[in-house]
Motif scaffolding. Structure first.
Motif, PDB file in Angstrom:
ATOM      1  N   SER A   1     -17.262   3.068  -4.878  1.00 54.92           N
ATOM      2  CA  SER A   1     -18.500   2.314  -4.728  1.00 54.92           C
ATOM      3  C   SER A   1     -18.289   1.113  -3.804  1.00 54.92           C
ATOM      4  O   SER A   1     -17.197   0.554  -3.749  1.00 54.92           O
ATOM      5  CB  SER A   1     -18.927   1.829  -6.120  1.00 54.92           C
TER       6      SER A   1
ATOM      7  N   THR B   1     -19.106  -1.675  -4.409  1.00 59.17           N
ATOM      8  CA  THR B   1     -18.841  -2.826  -5.280  1.00 59.17           C
ATOM      9  C   THR B   1     -17.517  -2.692  -6.030  1.00 59.17           C
ATOM     10  O   THR B   1     -17.289  -3.393  -6.994  1.00 59.17           O
ATOM     11  CB  THR B   1     -19.989  -3.001  -6.294  1.00 59.17           C
ATOM     12  N   THR B   2     -16.659  -1.782  -5.584  1.00 55.06           N
ATOM     13  CA  THR B   2     -15.361  -1.610  -6.229  1.00 55.06           C
ATOM     14  C   THR B   2     -14.617  -2.939  -6.222  1.00 55.06           C
ATOM     15  O   THR B   2     -14.506  -3.586  -5.199  1.00 55.06           O
ATOM     16  CB  THR B   2     -14.528  -0.540  -5.499  1.00 55.06           C
ATOM     17  N   ARG B   3     -14.142  -3.343  -7.380  1.00 54.93           N
ATOM     18  CA  ARG B   3     -13.443  -4.628  -7.508  1.00 54.93           C
ATOM     19  C   ARG B   3     -11.935  -4.422  -7.414  1.00 54.93           C
ATOM     20  O   ARG B   3     -11.323  -3.820  -8.299  1.00 54.93           O
ATOM     21  CB  ARG B   3     -13.794  -5.276  -8.840  1.00 54.93           C
ATOM     22  N   TRP B   4     -11.349  -4.917  -6.356  1.00 57.38           N
ATOM     23  CA  TRP B   4      -9.907  -4.808  -6.141  1.00 57.38           C
ATOM     24  C   TRP B   4      -9.216  -6.018  -6.750  1.00 57.38           C
ATOM     25  O   TRP B   4      -9.682  -7.138  -6.619  1.00 57.38           O
ATOM     26  CB  TRP B   4      -9.602  -4.719  -4.652  1.00 57.38           C
ATOM     27  N   ARG B   5      -8.081  -5.769  -7.390  1.00 58.50           N
ATOM     28  CA  ARG B   5      -7.284  -6.846  -7.997  1.00 58.50           C
ATOM     29  C   ARG B   5      -5.879  -6.802  -7.420  1.00 58.50           C
ATOM     30  O   ARG B   5      -5.292  -5.731  -7.309  1.00 58.50           O
ATOM     31  CB  ARG B   5      -7.224  -6.659  -9.512  1.00 58.50           C
ATOM     32  N   ARG B   6      -5.371  -7.959  -7.096  1.00 60.02           N
ATOM     33  CA  ARG B   6      -4.036  -8.060  -6.508  1.00 60.02           C
ATOM     34  C   ARG B   6      -2.998  -8.187  -7.619  1.00 60.02           C
ATOM     35  O   ARG B   6      -3.238  -8.792  -8.653  1.00 60.02           O
ATOM     36  CB  ARG B   6      -3.970  -9.284  -5.602  1.00 60.02           C
TER      37      ARG B   6
ATOM     38  N   GLU C   1      -2.753  -3.694  -4.329  1.00 58.71           N
ATOM     39  CA  GLU C   1      -3.964  -4.015  -5.072  1.00 58.71           C
ATOM     40  C   GLU C   1      -4.397  -2.747  -5.785  1.00 58.71           C
ATOM     41  O   GLU C   1      -4.073  -1.643  -5.354  1.00 58.71           O
ATOM     42  CB  GLU C   1      -5.071  -4.468  -4.127  1.00 58.71           C
TER      43      GLU C   1
ATOM     44  N   ALA D   1      -7.822  -0.915  -8.110  1.00 60.20           N
ATOM     45  CA  ALA D   1      -9.210  -0.976  -8.550  1.00 60.20           C
ATOM     46  C   ALA D   1      -9.405   0.082  -9.630  1.00 60.20           C
ATOM     47  O   ALA D   1      -9.003   1.235  -9.452  1.00 60.20           O
ATOM     48  CB  ALA D   1     -10.162  -0.714  -7.387  1.00 60.20           C
TER      49      ALA D   1
ATOM     50  N   SER E   1      -2.181  -4.324   0.133  1.00 61.13           N
ATOM     51  CA  SER E   1      -3.054  -5.491   0.275  1.00 61.13           C
ATOM     52  C   SER E   1      -3.169  -5.962   1.720  1.00 61.13           C
ATOM     53  O   SER E   1      -4.142  -6.607   2.080  1.00 61.13           O
ATOM     54  CB  SER E   1      -2.571  -6.642  -0.610  1.00 61.13           C
TER      55      SER E   1
END
Length: 76
Positions: A2, A4-9, A22, A24, A35
């Motif tokens: 999506s 709006t996919t939220r990636w986190r490091r 990263e 998601a 990253s």
């Protein structure tokens, strides 16, 4: 994926341009990417495999913990 996919490091990233990944969370498991190349290739990991990976990381970190002071906080 999506828009709006939220990636986190990774929490081990120092923000200084070092090697880092990263991830998601997605309905089928997780996506992992470099990253430094956010538009590059991604690796899709199934939900069971991702959960097993996270558990293995936690087990390893807990096995490495040693108390600097028996009454103080734990350190790696």
């Amino acid at each position: 994926m999506s828009p709006t996919t939220r990636w986190r490091r990774s929490s081990y990233s120092n923000g200084m341009g070092g090697e880092c990944v990263e991830f998601a969370a997605v309905p089928t498991g997780a996506l992992v990417r470099d990253s430094k190349r956010p538009a590059g290739a991604r690796i899709a990991v199934g939900g069971v495999a991702w959960a097993e990976f996270i558990c293995a990381v936690h087990r390893e970190l807990n096995a490495r913990r040693r108390p600097a002071d028996p009454t103080g906080p734990w350190e790696l």
